[in-house]
Design an enzyme around this catalytic site. Structure first.
Site, PDB file in Angstrom:
ATOM      1  N   LYS A   1      11.041   7.004  -1.172  1.00  0.00           N
ATOM      2  CA  LYS A   1      11.567   5.667  -0.894  1.00  0.00           C
ATOM      3  C   LYS A   1      12.450   5.664   0.354  1.00  0.00           C
ATOM      4  O   LYS A   1      12.541   4.655   1.054  1.00  0.00           O
ATOM      5  CB  LYS A   1      12.317   5.133  -2.106  1.00  0.00           C
ATOM      6  CG  LYS A   1      13.527   5.959  -2.538  1.00  0.00           C
ATOM      7  CD  LYS A   1      14.824   5.476  -1.951  1.00  0.00           C
ATOM      8  CE  LYS A   1      15.979   6.361  -2.367  1.00  0.00           C
ATOM      9  NZ  LYS A   1      17.290   5.864  -1.863  1.00  0.00           N
TER      10      LYS A   1
ATOM     11  N   THR B   1      16.606   0.108  -1.756  1.00  0.00           N
ATOM     12  CA  THR B   1      16.796   0.795  -0.488  1.00  0.00           C
ATOM     13  C   THR B   1      16.135   0.053   0.664  1.00  0.00           C
ATOM     14  O   THR B   1      16.585   0.149   1.815  1.00  0.00           O
ATOM     15  CB  THR B   1      16.248   2.232  -0.575  1.00  0.00           C
ATOM     16  OG1 THR B   1      16.766   2.855  -1.741  1.00  0.00           O
ATOM     17  CG2 THR B   1      16.649   3.059   0.627  1.00  0.00           C
TER      18      THR B   1
END
Length: 332
Positions: free
Chosen positions: A190, A247
């Site tokens: 991620k 994120t």
């Protein structure tokens, strides 16, 4: 099994926030910091000015620069940068008793070996009891007690349940899983994808492109996780999809802010200049690209980010390459 004293290795923003979590849960906590100024700042003012300014730390948190001071801890949260995990665990080895639970809280793929952090732990401290903590959690928010939910992965169900109850609190909610690989892959990949979302934001490509990167990036993350032996269901949880959404959605993320700077025209060197904490995605991108190639898994977004960071392509070339890929059916 009951835990009373937690050691936190690594006093960056996330390590400091997790020390707060453990202290709020009623544990006695020793936070190990590599930087002398961090030790001095916490001892003198109860604040980690270098990495987590503005947050007053719980009085139950002691701070040290010496790993030997963690020898009597019955639980360890390991939070050094992923690329320094092996050296840190090796240094801690003289103080780690057999069966010591070590919760790995750093996200990344080790460059060179292409190992996940659980592999690194198994090679350095084979007698430890491994667990992984990962999920959508900004350090500043967690440290201040704002609500967060994470994945706590542990193959030993009894140990995992005890760890879950030990660390849980009104603002911190761990969910138990048994799939360590799936939990780790989500956290590692991620960060690379967040750089891609930052690039899109910096170039002004709009919310539609942003959503496309998250969705197709999630497909890349899932493919890698399954190829390594993880479960797609785990990657679809907090440690994968949840962490990816967070994120990729805020410049609070060091990884997205790096991509944002690059998308706005800064060089990699300019974007990283003056940063005390290097974005994990910058460190992991080359390893993720190499690992994907070794597994025979198609990860065009991650590969493009790695190429950009290595100076092999430009932002506009990366965007053109992704948009000119052959059309195909949508699938993971």
């Amino acid at each position: 099994m009951e835990f009373h004293k937690a050691g936190v290795i690594g006093a960056g923003a996330w390590g400091t926030a997790l020390a707060q979590v453990a202290a709020r849960a009623g544990l006695s906590v020793t936070l190990q910091a590599r930087e002398a100024e961090v030790v001095e700042s916490i001892r003198a003012r109860r604040v980690n000015e270098a990495f987590l300014p503005g947050v007053t730390l719980d009085e139950r948190i002691a701070v040290t620069s010496d790993l030997a001071d963690l020898a009597d801890c019955d639980l360890i949260l390991a939070v050094p940068p992923a690329q320094h995990m092996r050296a840190t665990l090796q240094a801690f080895k003289p103080y780690a008793g057999a069966g010591l639970p070590i919760i790995l809280c750093s996200k990344g793929v080790e460059r060179g070996s292409l190992k996940l952090m659980t592999d690194v732990l198994a090679e350095t401290l084979p007698d430890a009891a491994p667990a992984v903590l990962s999920g959508p959690s900004f350090a500043g928010e967690v440290a201040r007690g704002l609500p967060a939910a994470v994945t706590l992965a542990c193959k030993d169900v009894d140990l995992g349940e005890e760890l879950m109850w030990t660390l849980s609190g009104p603002g911190f909610r761990p969910y138990l899983a048994g799939d360590l690989i799936g939990a780790e892959v989500g956290g590692a990949i991620k960060n690379v994808l967040a750089i891609a979302c930052g690039l899109s934001e910096g170039r002004g490509l709009g919310r539609s492109a942003h959503a496309a990167i998250i969705t197709r990036g999630f497909a890349e993350m899932t493919r890698v996780g399954v190829a390594l032996g993880g479960e797609a269901e785990t990657v679809a949880g907090l440690c994968g999809l949840g962490d990816l959404v967070l994120t990729c959605s805020s410049p609070q993320s060091r990884n997205m802010s790096l991509g944002l700077a690059l998308g706005q025209g800064q060089s990699v060197e300019e974007a990283l200049a003056g940063k005390r904490s290097v974005a994990e995605g910058y460190e992991s991108a080359p390893a993720v690209r190499e690992l994907s190639a070794r597994l025979g898994v198609d990860t065009p977004i991650c590969e493009g980010v790695a190429a950009l960071l290595n100076g092999e392509t430009t932002v506009d070339e990366l965007i053109d390459n992704l948009l000119s890929r052959p059309l195909k059916a949508e699938r993971i």
